[in-house]
Scaffold this motif. Structure first.
Motif, PDB file in Angstrom:
ATOM      1  N   SER A   1       8.255  -2.594   1.251  1.00  0.00           N
ATOM      2  CA  SER A   1       7.179  -2.488   0.462  1.00  0.00           C
ATOM      3  C   SER A   1       5.664  -3.153   1.094  1.00  0.00           C
ATOM      4  CB  SER A   1       7.262  -3.273  -0.927  1.00  0.00           C
ATOM      5  OG  SER A   1       6.329  -3.639  -1.706  1.00  0.00           O
TER       6      SER A   1
ATOM      7  N   LYS B   1     -10.596   5.434   6.541  1.00  0.00           N
ATOM      8  CA  LYS B   1     -11.156   6.392   5.646  1.00  0.00           C
ATOM      9  C   LYS B   1     -12.676   5.812   5.388  1.00  0.00           C
ATOM     10  CE  LYS B   1      -7.529   8.639   3.232  1.00  0.00           C
ATOM     11  NZ  LYS B   1      -6.426   8.920   2.331  1.00  0.00           N
TER      12      LYS B   1
ATOM     13  N   SER C   1       4.685  -0.766   3.568  1.00  0.00           N
ATOM     14  CA  SER C   1       3.746   0.485   3.164  1.00  0.00           C
ATOM     15  C   SER C   1       2.749   0.001   2.488  1.00  0.00           C
ATOM     16  CB  SER C   1       4.625   1.014   1.987  1.00  0.00           C
ATOM     17  OG  SER C   1       5.748   1.485   2.032  1.00  0.00           O
ATOM     18  N   SER C   2       2.570  -1.294   2.077  1.00  0.00           N
ATOM     19  CA  SER C   2       0.916  -1.627   1.783  1.00  0.00           C
ATOM     20  C   SER C   2       0.119  -1.838   3.018  1.00  0.00           C
ATOM     21  CB  SER C   2       1.172  -3.179   1.015  1.00  0.00           C
ATOM     22  OG  SER C   2       1.848  -2.986  -0.115  1.00  0.00           O
TER      23      SER C   2
ATOM     24  N   GLN D   1       0.322  -0.124   5.596  1.00  0.00           N
ATOM     25  CA  GLN D   1      -0.081   1.229   6.130  1.00  0.00           C
ATOM     26  C   GLN D   1      -1.234   1.930   5.105  1.00  0.00           C
ATOM     27  OE1 GLN D   1       3.732   3.144   6.187  1.00  0.00           O
ATOM     28  NE2 GLN D   1       3.826   3.255   8.522  1.00  0.00           N
ATOM     29  N   SER D   2      -1.045   1.593   3.881  1.00  0.00           N
ATOM     30  CA  SER D   2      -2.107   1.961   2.871  1.00  0.00           C
ATOM     31  C   SER D   2      -3.404   1.519   3.239  1.00  0.00           C
ATOM     32  CB  SER D   2      -1.590   1.626   1.403  1.00  0.00           C
ATOM     33  OG  SER D   2      -0.554   2.443   1.122  1.00  0.00           O
ATOM     34  N   LEU D   3      -3.333   0.015   3.626  1.00  0.00           N
ATOM     35  CA  LEU D   3      -4.561  -0.681   3.664  1.00  0.00           C
ATOM     36  C   LEU D   3      -5.118  -0.030   5.121  1.00  0.00           C
ATOM     37  CD1 LEU D   3      -3.692  -4.213   2.719  1.00  0.00           C
ATOM     38  CD2 LEU D   3      -5.319  -2.755   1.837  1.00  0.00           C
TER      39      LEU D   3
ATOM     40  N   GLU E   1      -4.914   3.000   6.231  1.00  0.00           N
ATOM     41  CA  GLU E   1      -5.479   4.278   6.140  1.00  0.00           C
ATOM     42  C   GLU E   1      -6.682   4.114   5.447  1.00  0.00           C
ATOM     43  OE1 GLU E   1      -2.844   6.827   3.982  1.00  0.00           O
ATOM     44  OE2 GLU E   1      -1.185   6.497   5.817  1.00  0.00           O
ATOM     45  N   LEU E   2      -6.858   3.020   4.460  1.00  0.00           N
ATOM     46  CA  LEU E   2      -7.930   3.049   3.611  1.00  0.00           C
ATOM     47  C   LEU E   2      -9.103   2.338   4.493  1.00  0.00           C
ATOM     48  CD1 LEU E   2      -9.298   3.027   0.897  1.00  0.00           C
ATOM     49  CD2 LEU E   2      -8.463   0.495   0.569  1.00  0.00           C
TER      50      LEU E   2
END
Length: 119
Positions: free
Chosen positions: A60, A74, A63-64, A66-68, A70-71
């Motif tokens: 978890s 972006k 994954s968090s 990786q999301s940060l 990507e954000l």
């Protein structure tokens, strides 16, 4: 939602306690060759559940992160695109100004000819 989480955790812990009370007989564990450990089945279950929970938490967190990332990428792309849009808008405004200035020059040149043609 907190009540549902509490209820699920309570049921899992209750089932684990009941399982532990019923399964106290030792069972051998061999993780490395020539090394055997005997522990009650309930202890083995609790340890394996704890290991699974730790691995789930690590996944978890990964994954968090990786999301940060990507954000963040972006947001950087958005900033670059906004700069490009503002540059292009400035270029469009400059071209509009040049076109309108050339249209005024054309109108000024046409008016004297009209006067001469009317004489």
């Amino acid at each position: 939602m907190r009540q549902v989480n509490f209820l699920v955790i309570f049921i899992v812990v209750l089932a684990l306690v009941l399982f532990a009370l019923e399964n106290t007989s030792p069972a051998p564990i061999q993780i490395v060759p020539n090394v055997k450990v005997e522990a009650p089945i309930a202890v083995e279950l609790i340890l394996s559940m704890g290991l699974g929970a730790v691995l789930a938490w690590l996944f978890s967190v990964w994954s968090s992160l990786q999301s940060l990332m990507e954000l963040s990428n972006k947001n950087l792309q958005i900033q670059n695109l906004q700069e490009t849009v503002s540059t292009l808008n400035a270029e469009i405004d400059e071209r509009k100004r040049l076109v309108s200035a050339s249209a005024i020059d054309v109108e000024v040149e046409d008016k004297p000819r009209q006067i001469e043609a009317s004489k």
